[in-house]
Design a protein around this motif. Sequence first.
Motif, short mmCIF file in Angstrom:
data_model
loop_
_atom_site.label_atom_id
_atom_site.label_comp_id
_atom_site.label_asym_id
_atom_site.label_seq_id
_atom_site.Cartn_x
_atom_site.Cartn_y
_atom_site.Cartn_z
N PRO A 3 -19.04 -18.67 35.99
CA PRO A 3 -18.96 -17.72 37.09
C PRO A 3 -18.73 -16.29 36.61
O PRO A 3 -17.92 -16.05 35.72
N VAL A 4 -19.47 -15.34 37.22
CA VAL A 4 -19.39 -13.95 36.78
C VAL A 4 -19.34 -13.01 37.98
O VAL A 4 -19.60 -13.41 39.12
N LEU A 5 -19.05 -11.76 37.70
CA LEU A 5 -19.19 -10.67 38.64
C LEU A 5 -20.34 -9.79 38.16
O LEU A 5 -20.50 -9.59 36.96
N LEU A 6 -21.13 -9.27 39.09
CA LEU A 6 -22.18 -8.32 38.74
C LEU A 6 -21.62 -6.91 38.96
O LEU A 6 -21.21 -6.56 40.06
N SER A 7 -21.60 -6.12 37.90
CA SER A 7 -21.09 -4.75 37.96
C SER A 7 -22.26 -3.77 37.88
O SER A 7 -23.13 -3.91 37.02
N LEU A 22 -14.58 -13.28 35.13
CA LEU A 22 -13.52 -13.11 36.12
C LEU A 22 -12.25 -12.56 35.48
O LEU A 22 -11.37 -12.06 36.18
N GLU A 23 -12.19 -12.62 34.15
CA GLU A 23 -11.04 -12.06 33.42
C GLU A 23 -11.28 -10.61 33.01
O GLU A 23 -10.40 -9.97 32.42
N GLY A 24 -12.49 -10.06 33.30
CA GLY A 24 -12.75 -8.67 33.02
C GLY A 24 -13.49 -8.37 31.73
O GLY A 24 -13.59 -7.22 31.33
N HIS A 25 -14.04 -9.39 31.08
CA HIS A 25 -14.77 -9.19 29.82
C HIS A 25 -16.26 -9.03 30.09
O HIS A 25 -16.84 -9.81 30.86
#
Length: 221
Positions: A3-7, A22-25
Amino acid sequence: MRPVLLSIDVGTHSLRSAFVSLEGHILAYDEEPLLIWKTASTMEFCSDNIWEVLVTSVNRLTAEHPLNQEDIKGVGIDTTYSLVLLDEQMLPVHLPGSHRANTFGWMDSRASQQAAIIASEYPGLFAHAGSRISAKSNSSKLLWLFQSAPETWQAATCILDLYDYVTWKLTGCVTRTPTSTSHIFTRDAAAKLNIDIEERFNGESLEIGAAVGGGAVQKCG
């Protein structure tokens, strides 16, 4: 991929997209150049170009790092402090003298006279914004547009902060964040400056951290 975030980060000379854990890497990254027009006192962008570059960057990112749609748990957006001019059909309204640019860049300082007028004649008018009005402030730029380019002002029936423009293109929802609205005319301020802002700043006002609409549409923009 987990799972990821799209920035998405819309900068001055380039746009960056990244998959972030999700940990910010940062797990994957892409960067694409943006069109920009600059003089000593002006900085202009093309919102269509910004959107096209965003699509290109995200497509390249997902092509090089495939993942399932459900793996993207959220989309985070950051942009420069820029101002987009659109007409009633949500099409670009070009800045005076330009055939492509419709966006005041954050560093545009052509409105120095208007900033001085606001500061001297209407002290405290924008105290709600928590900062001193300068030539780079959106309020100064809007007053410049109203006074110096009335035809452009009349055509620009929708004026959006660049962040709100990007979220509109992604979701189909016109919204206003606290950051963007704090630096735009309030109705009281507009009345004192004799500026007509009705209809130009429509859209749902959001709280800090609120989700925009129901998420990204199936076919953005």
